[in-house]
Design a protein around this motif. Structure first.
Motif, PDB file in Angstrom:
ATOM      1  N   LYS A   6       9.134  -5.223 -12.471  1.00 23.11           N
ATOM      2  CA  LYS A   6      10.020  -6.042 -11.630  1.00 23.11           C
ATOM      3  C   LYS A   6      10.809  -5.175 -10.661  1.00 23.11           C
ATOM      4  O   LYS A   6      10.993  -5.539  -9.491  1.00 23.11           O
ATOM      5  N   THR A   7      11.265  -4.024 -11.126  1.00 22.46           N
ATOM      6  CA  THR A   7      12.000  -3.108 -10.248  1.00 22.46           C
ATOM      7  C   THR A   7      11.119  -2.607  -9.117  1.00 22.46           C
ATOM      8  O   THR A   7      11.530  -2.564  -7.950  1.00 22.46           O
ATOM      9  N   ALA A   8       9.877  -2.225  -9.461  1.00 22.77           N
ATOM     10  CA  ALA A   8       8.948  -1.740  -8.437  1.00 22.77           C
ATOM     11  C   ALA A   8       8.592  -2.847  -7.448  1.00 22.77           C
ATOM     12  O   ALA A   8       8.476  -2.607  -6.238  1.00 22.77           O
ATOM     13  N   GLN A   9       8.417  -4.068  -7.942  1.00 21.82           N
ATOM     14  CA  GLN A   9       8.100  -5.189  -7.069  1.00 21.82           C
ATOM     15  C   GLN A   9       9.252  -5.493  -6.116  1.00 21.82           C
ATOM     16  O   GLN A   9       9.036  -5.788  -4.937  1.00 21.82           O
ATOM     17  N   LYS A  10      10.460  -5.376  -6.615  1.00 18.37           N
ATOM     18  CA  LYS A  10      11.633  -5.625  -5.773  1.00 18.37           C
ATOM     19  C   LYS A  10      11.791  -4.528  -4.729  1.00 18.37           C
ATOM     20  O   LYS A  10      12.148  -4.785  -3.580  1.00 18.37           O
ATOM     21  N   THR A  11      11.508  -3.286  -5.108  1.00 17.67           N
ATOM     22  CA  THR A  11      11.674  -2.159  -4.197  1.00 17.67           C
ATOM     23  C   THR A  11      10.641  -2.160  -3.087  1.00 17.67           C
ATOM     24  O   THR A  11      10.956  -1.924  -1.915  1.00 17.67           O
ATOM     25  N   THR A  12       9.381  -2.428  -3.448  1.00 17.92           N
ATOM     26  CA  THR A  12       8.288  -2.340  -2.477  1.00 17.92           C
ATOM     27  C   THR A  12       7.955  -3.665  -1.809  1.00 17.92           C
ATOM     28  O   THR A  12       7.350  -3.679  -0.733  1.00 17.92           O
ATOM     29  N   GLY A  13       8.300  -4.767  -2.451  1.00 15.76           N
ATOM     30  CA  GLY A  13       7.924  -6.074  -1.920  1.00 15.76           C
ATOM     31  C   GLY A  13       6.473  -6.423  -2.161  1.00 15.76           C
ATOM     32  O   GLY A  13       5.951  -7.389  -1.592  1.00 15.76           O
ATOM     33  N   GLU A  14       5.791  -5.647  -3.013  1.00 16.05           N
ATOM     34  CA  GLU A  14       4.383  -5.881  -3.320  1.00 16.05           C
ATOM     35  C   GLU A  14       4.222  -6.268  -4.782  1.00 16.05           C
ATOM     36  O   GLU A  14       5.060  -5.947  -5.617  1.00 16.05           O
ATOM     37  N   ALA A  15       3.117  -6.939  -5.091  1.00 18.20           N
ATOM     38  CA  ALA A  15       2.873  -7.376  -6.459  1.00 18.20           C
ATOM     39  C   ALA A  15       2.468  -6.218  -7.355  1.00 18.20           C
ATOM     40  O   ALA A  15       2.799  -6.186  -8.532  1.00 18.20           O
ATOM     41  N   GLU A  16       1.740  -5.252  -6.790  1.00 16.06           N
ATOM     42  CA  GLU A  16       1.258  -4.119  -7.589  1.00 16.06           C
ATOM     43  C   GLU A  16       0.997  -2.916  -6.696  1.00 16.06           C
ATOM     44  O   GLU A  16       1.377  -2.906  -5.523  1.00 16.06           O
ATOM     45  N   ALA A  17       0.332  -1.912  -7.274  1.00 19.44           N
ATOM     46  CA  ALA A  17       0.206  -0.614  -6.617  1.00 19.44           C
ATOM     47  C   ALA A  17      -0.986  -0.499  -5.683  1.00 19.44           C
ATOM     48  O   ALA A  17      -1.227   0.580  -5.151  1.00 19.44           O
ATOM     49  N   MET A  18      -1.751  -1.558  -5.470  1.00 17.83           N
ATOM     50  CA  MET A  18      -2.881  -1.488  -4.548  1.00 17.83           C
ATOM     51  C   MET A  18      -3.009  -2.772  -3.756  1.00 17.83           C
ATOM     52  O   MET A  18      -2.819  -3.868  -4.296  1.00 17.83           O
ATOM     53  N   LEU A  19      -3.308  -2.609  -2.464  1.00 14.72           N
ATOM     54  CA  LEU A  19      -3.516  -3.745  -1.570  1.00 14.72           C
ATOM     55  C   LEU A  19      -4.953  -3.690  -1.066  1.00 14.72           C
ATOM     56  O   LEU A  19      -5.439  -2.632  -0.655  1.00 14.72           O
ATOM     57  N   VAL A  20      -5.643  -4.828  -1.108  1.00 19.38           N
ATOM     58  CA  VAL A  20      -7.039  -4.924  -0.673  1.00 19.38           C
ATOM     59  C   VAL A  20      -7.112  -5.937   0.461  1.00 19.38           C
ATOM     60  O   VAL A  20      -6.517  -7.015   0.382  1.00 19.38           O
ATOM     61  N   ALA A  21      -7.844  -5.572   1.519  1.00 16.02           N
ATOM     62  CA  ALA A  21      -7.921  -6.457   2.682  1.00 16.02           C
ATOM     63  C   ALA A  21      -9.265  -6.300   3.371  1.00 16.02           C
ATOM     64  O   ALA A  21      -9.979  -5.315   3.172  1.00 16.02           O
ATOM     65  N   SER A  22      -9.591  -7.280   4.194  1.00 18.38           N
ATOM     66  CA  SER A  22     -10.804  -7.224   5.017  1.00 18.38           C
ATOM     67  C   SER A  22     -10.429  -7.559   6.443  1.00 18.38           C
ATOM     68  O   SER A  22      -9.453  -8.262   6.707  1.00 18.38           O
ATOM     69  N   GLY A  23     -11.217  -7.050   7.366  1.00 14.01           N
ATOM     70  CA  GLY A  23     -10.959  -7.289   8.779  1.00 14.01           C
ATOM     71  C   GLY A  23     -11.883  -6.431   9.619  1.00 14.01           C
ATOM     72  O   GLY A  23     -12.897  -5.936   9.138  1.00 14.01           O
ATOM     73  N   GLU A  24     -11.511  -6.265  10.891  1.00 15.53           N
ATOM     74  CA  GLU A  24     -12.321  -5.464  11.800  1.00 15.53           C
ATOM     75  C   GLU A  24     -11.551  -4.234  12.242  1.00 15.53           C
ATOM     76  O   GLU A  24     -10.350  -4.296  12.525  1.00 15.53           O
ATOM     77  N   MET A  25     -12.255  -3.131  12.317  1.00 13.41           N
ATOM     78  CA  MET A  25     -11.687  -1.856  12.762  1.00 13.41           C
ATOM     79  C   MET A  25     -12.575  -1.352  13.892  1.00 13.41           C
ATOM     80  O   MET A  25     -13.706  -0.945  13.666  1.00 13.41           O
ATOM     81  N   GLY A  26     -12.089  -1.423  15.125  1.00 15.41           N
ATOM     82  CA  GLY A  26     -12.943  -1.082  16.250  1.00 15.41           C
ATOM     83  C   GLY A  26     -14.140  -1.988  16.344  1.00 15.41           C
ATOM     84  O   GLY A  26     -15.249  -1.542  16.619  1.00 15.41           O
ATOM     85  N   ARG A  27     -13.917  -3.285  16.092  1.00  9.80           N
ATOM     86  CA  ARG A  27     -14.967  -4.310  16.092  1.00  9.80           C
ATOM     87  C   ARG A  27     -16.006  -4.084  14.997  1.00  9.80           C
ATOM     88  O   ARG A  27     -17.091  -4.655  15.043  1.00  9.80           O
ATOM     89  N   THR A  28     -15.678  -3.283  14.032  1.00  8.34           N
ATOM     90  CA  THR A  28     -16.585  -3.029  12.916  1.00  8.34           C
ATOM     91  C   THR A  28     -16.015  -3.684  11.671  1.00  8.34           C
ATOM     92  O   THR A  28     -14.935  -3.293  11.208  1.00  8.34           O
TER      93      THR A  28
END
Length: 315
Positions: free
Chosen positions: A98-120
């Motif tokens: 709970k302390t770490a979540q409050k400090t970072t604003g994240e649910a846990e220690a890793m974020l996973v995402a998808s998208g385009e990087m240089g149209r790739t």
């Protein structure tokens, strides 16, 4: 009643009293000690403008700089069992979370995402060292498995940014079990013929280094990043010898063949675009081929600025 002392003086003090300066306006560089204005350091991706020292950066800020237009879609990660060992040291494990979540604003220690990087199109995962030192627990294992499955499903390369102090002691053997789990997940990518690129940031150590952080097709590190299994101090105390200068730093590992590149954060995006497109058999990215969005809607991919202008509907 003294009119001057009771009214005039407090009034003057209230007008000219010093206002408190917010603490977050300036950041001190850990390396050279230079005081850096927060907006300046933020625009420079948390790289010191004086000495080039790479400070910590959150996964969200990293993804904002990585993906085209800062746009990405988060990939849902299955939540593991909370506090499976009922672990407690000075604090209960749920309280630390709970302390770490409050400090970072994240649910846990890793974020996973998808998208385009240089149209790739890519899938990316990044660890947050600010969340319990980025320690590898069951959630991090689930995140890497989810990232690998999404990459295989969409036939996209996976780019992982590591930053961790090792396994999460509060989860005991369940944390160590994430080492073979993540190894199997990376093997899924290799069997699907998809690139797996690892960017090692400061610090990457322990079970993370002994598993998914060193299984990439290409290994890139940020300058002066500490990359190791056991830290230099532990090794010195064990062998009772002085270690070489810069031992276990990115440049030292590059010289000894453990890394492919050492690239500054400001050039990392361009480097990754070139490598990913090369490994995927795509033509080199064309710089400056992204025309401004027209009033008629988004411009289709693959059109030049002149061709895009001809597609804008007439009013």
């Amino acid at each position: 009643m003294n009119w001057i002392s009771n009214y005039v003086r407090p009034r003057i003090n209230s007008i000219f009293s010093r206002r408190e300066t917010p603490e977050n306006l300036w950041t001190k560089c850990d390396e050279c000690g230079t005081m850096l204005f927060h907006r300046e350091i933020s625009e420079n991706l948390n790289v010191c403008t004086s000495c080039g020292h790479h400070m910590g950066i959150t996964p969200r800020d990293r993804f904002t700089a990585l993906f085209d237009g800062g746009i990405f879609a988060e990939i849902k990660v299955p939540a593991p069992t909370a506090d499976p060992l009922n672990f407690r040291d000075q604090k209960k494990y749920p309280d630390r979370l709970k302390t770490a979540q409050k400090t970072t604003g994240e649910a846990e220690a890793m974020l996973v995402a998808s998208g385009e990087m240089g149209r790739t199109p890519i899938v990316a995962a990044a660890q947050d060292f600010g969340f319990m030192a980025g320690s590898m627990g069951m959630y991090v294992g689930n995140a890497i498995v989810a990232a690998a499955e999404e990459a295989v499903k969409l036939k996209r390369p996976l780019i992982l940014f590591s930053a961790a102090g090792g396994a999460r002691m509060q989860e005991g053997i369940l944390s160590l079990m994430q080492m073979p789990r993540t190894t199997v997940a990376i093997q899924m990518l290799k069997e699907a013929g998809l690139p797996y690129i690892v960017v090692l940031t400061h610090p990457t150590s322990g079970g993370v280094t002994a598993s998914y952080a060193m299984l990439g097709d290409v290994h890139i590190a940020e300058p002066n990043a500490l990359i190791c299994f056991a830290g230099p101090r532990v090794i010195e105390q064990t062998i009772r010898e002085k270690l070489p200068e810069g031992f276990q730093r990115a440049e030292y590992l590059l010289d000894h063949g453990m890394l492919d590149r050492v690239t500054t954060r400001l050039k990392m995006r361009d480097e990754l675009i070139s490598i990913v497109r090369m490994l995927m058999g795509l033509p080199p990215a064309v710089r400056g081929d992204l025309p401004a969005p027209s009033e008629g809607g988004d411009v289709p991919h693959g059109l030049s600025p002149d061709e895009a202008a001809q597609t804008v509907p007439e009013k």
